[in-house]
Design an enzyme around this catalytic site. Structure first.
Site, mmCIF file in Angstrom:
data_model
loop_
_atom_site.group_PDB
_atom_site.id
_atom_site.type_symbol
_atom_site.label_atom_id
_atom_site.label_comp_id
_atom_site.label_asym_id
_atom_site.label_seq_id
_atom_site.Cartn_x
_atom_site.Cartn_y
_atom_site.Cartn_z
ATOM 1 N N GLU A 1 -44.162 72.441 88.636
ATOM 2 C CA GLU A 1 -42.919 71.841 88.971
ATOM 3 C C GLU A 1 -41.871 72.348 87.949
ATOM 4 O O GLU A 1 -41.980 72.808 87.129
ATOM 5 C CB GLU A 1 -43.156 69.888 88.699
ATOM 6 C CG GLU A 1 -43.506 69.756 87.089
ATOM 7 C CD GLU A 1 -43.747 68.234 87.079
ATOM 8 O OE1 GLU A 1 -44.672 67.769 87.904
ATOM 9 O OE2 GLU A 1 -43.670 67.885 85.768
ATOM 10 N N HIS B 1 -50.764 69.424 84.144
ATOM 11 C CA HIS B 1 -51.193 69.596 85.555
ATOM 12 C C HIS B 1 -52.087 70.627 85.856
ATOM 13 O O HIS B 1 -51.844 71.746 84.999
ATOM 14 C CB HIS B 1 -50.031 69.634 86.556
ATOM 15 C CG HIS B 1 -48.881 68.419 86.488
ATOM 16 N ND1 HIS B 1 -49.392 67.089 86.659
ATOM 17 C CD2 HIS B 1 -47.792 68.572 86.135
ATOM 18 C CE1 HIS B 1 -48.215 66.439 86.388
ATOM 19 N NE2 HIS B 1 -47.195 67.261 86.221
ATOM 20 N N HIS C 1 -46.572 68.437 78.702
ATOM 21 C CA HIS C 1 -44.965 67.978 78.911
ATOM 22 C C HIS C 1 -45.142 66.358 79.140
ATOM 23 O O HIS C 1 -45.904 65.700 79.406
ATOM 24 C CB HIS C 1 -44.307 68.433 80.278
ATOM 25 C CG HIS C 1 -45.296 68.131 81.511
ATOM 26 N ND1 HIS C 1 -46.213 68.830 81.771
ATOM 27 C CD2 HIS C 1 -44.893 67.230 82.335
ATOM 28 C CE1 HIS C 1 -46.744 68.163 83.113
ATOM 29 N NE2 HIS C 1 -45.744 67.314 83.421
ATOM 30 N N ARG D 1 -53.543 62.827 82.126
ATOM 31 C CA ARG D 1 -52.822 62.285 81.111
ATOM 32 C C ARG D 1 -53.751 62.527 79.754
ATOM 33 O O ARG D 1 -54.979 62.245 79.616
ATOM 34 C CB ARG D 1 -52.721 60.643 81.250
ATOM 35 C CG ARG D 1 -51.740 60.058 81.867
ATOM 36 C CD ARG D 1 -51.597 58.458 81.730
ATOM 37 N NE ARG D 1 -50.896 58.004 83.076
ATOM 38 C CZ ARG D 1 -51.537 57.273 83.757
ATOM 39 N NH1 ARG D 1 -52.786 56.963 83.398
ATOM 40 N NH2 ARG D 1 -51.016 56.850 85.005
#
Length: 313
Positions: free
Chosen positions: A118, A100, A175, A195
């Site tokens: 996150e 991200h 991740h 991605r």
């Protein structure tokens, strides 16, 4: 004392999703490949409604705008948009290897969107389960080479996990959630994912879009050490444990065995019941409930046997 705001979750189907949100949480899900329950959120891609009470049927985004006093946001200091998003994720299969962006990159490259920081609290996973957190490239040149040449085994770093583990995923962290893992995610209200690799899977007969250039732009090199990536939360004497405090959120694990008293003196507190049942100031709570304690709520008395993941800004 304000009114508790119970949420009506939004569900998302995914190529990697399963049935655990129905089997474990009793939610009415749209199908047998449901990957995400957006338990508390006001993002345009999943805007929760208030389930009952004065504001029943209102979307959280509208409440944030029309009733800032509920969130201590009268002067707008917490932003124009509700800042957090709480999800329960059921990964039946592996999720794509992803990364991200931070706020600065997203603002420039994603039409002014927020970036995405996150964190994950592992609710359930297989024996000897692992997650992808971080990578093995030492330099940006090595990173580019590994990605361009598809050396995924060499590139990807897997680390062992067990239920109760907590992982902070800062922007720039490579991740992926592996199949058989059920977790609660607390994140900035952003839906931007780059991605890096998707195991050459097909969705509707086509490979899903990859974002190689953006990924190489934003991945942190070298990655944070594996030892610093996972917090093993053990049951402590304290019923309330702080799991993380970062610029975007503070997350707590609350274990109620009989009775826990605390005080809601934050602008607002989000709560998700992930085990058991009980009461909050006499109001019944059960596994799968998501709610917001508004600004100025005051004294909180929890009774019963339950585990709650709570967060605030």
């Amino acid at each position: 004392m304000g009114e508790l705001l119970f949420m009506k979750p939004v569900f998302k189907e995914a190529v990697w999703g399963g049935k655990k949100l129905r089997e474990d949480f009793g939610y009415e899900i749209p199908g047998d490949s449901t990957g995400e329950c957006w338990g508390i959120g006001a993002h345009k891609n999943g805007d929760c409604q208030i389930a009952e009470g004065t504001y029943k049927g209102e979307h959280l985004s509208k409440l944030w705008t029309d009733h800032p006093e509920l969130f201590g946001n009268e002067d707008g200091k917490y932003g124009k948009e509700f800042p957090l998003l709480i999800k329960i994720i059921d990964a039946k299969d592996d999720l794509s290897i992803q990364v991200h962006p931070d706020d600065a990159y997203a603002k420039v490259h994603e039409n002014g969107s927020l970036g995405k920081t996150e964190c994950w609290f592992i609710l359930d996973c297989k024996e000897n389960a692992t997650l992808v957190v971080g990578h093995n490239a030492k330099t940006r040149e090595e990173l580019e080479q590994m990605i361009q040449e598809g050396k995924w085994k060499k590139f990807i770093r897997e680390i062992p996990i067990k239920p109760g583990d907590f992982i902070q995923i800062d922007p720039g962290t490579v991740h992926a959630i592996k199949g058989g893992t059920l977790l609660l995610e607390t994140q900035q209200s952003s839906d931007i994912t780059y991605r890096v690799y998707d195991y050459d899977r097909l969705s509707n007969g086509k490979p899903r879009q990859l974002h190689i250039a953006q990924s190489i732009d934003v991945i942190t090199v070298p990655a944070k050490s594996a030892e610093n990536s996972v917090v093993h939360t053990e049951k402590k004497d304290d019923a309330i444990q702080q799991l993380i405090q970062c610029p975007y959120y503070t997350v707590y694990r609350i274990d109620v065995e009989h009775r826990v008293e605390t005080w809601q003196d934050k602008p607002f507190v989000l709560m998700s019941v992930v085990k058991g049942e009980g009461t909050l100031n006499g109001t019944h709570l059960k596994k799968g409930d998501h709610l917001i304690l508004p600004d100025g709520y005051g004294k909180v008395e929890l009774q019963g046997r339950m585990q709650i993941i709570a967060s605030t800004i």
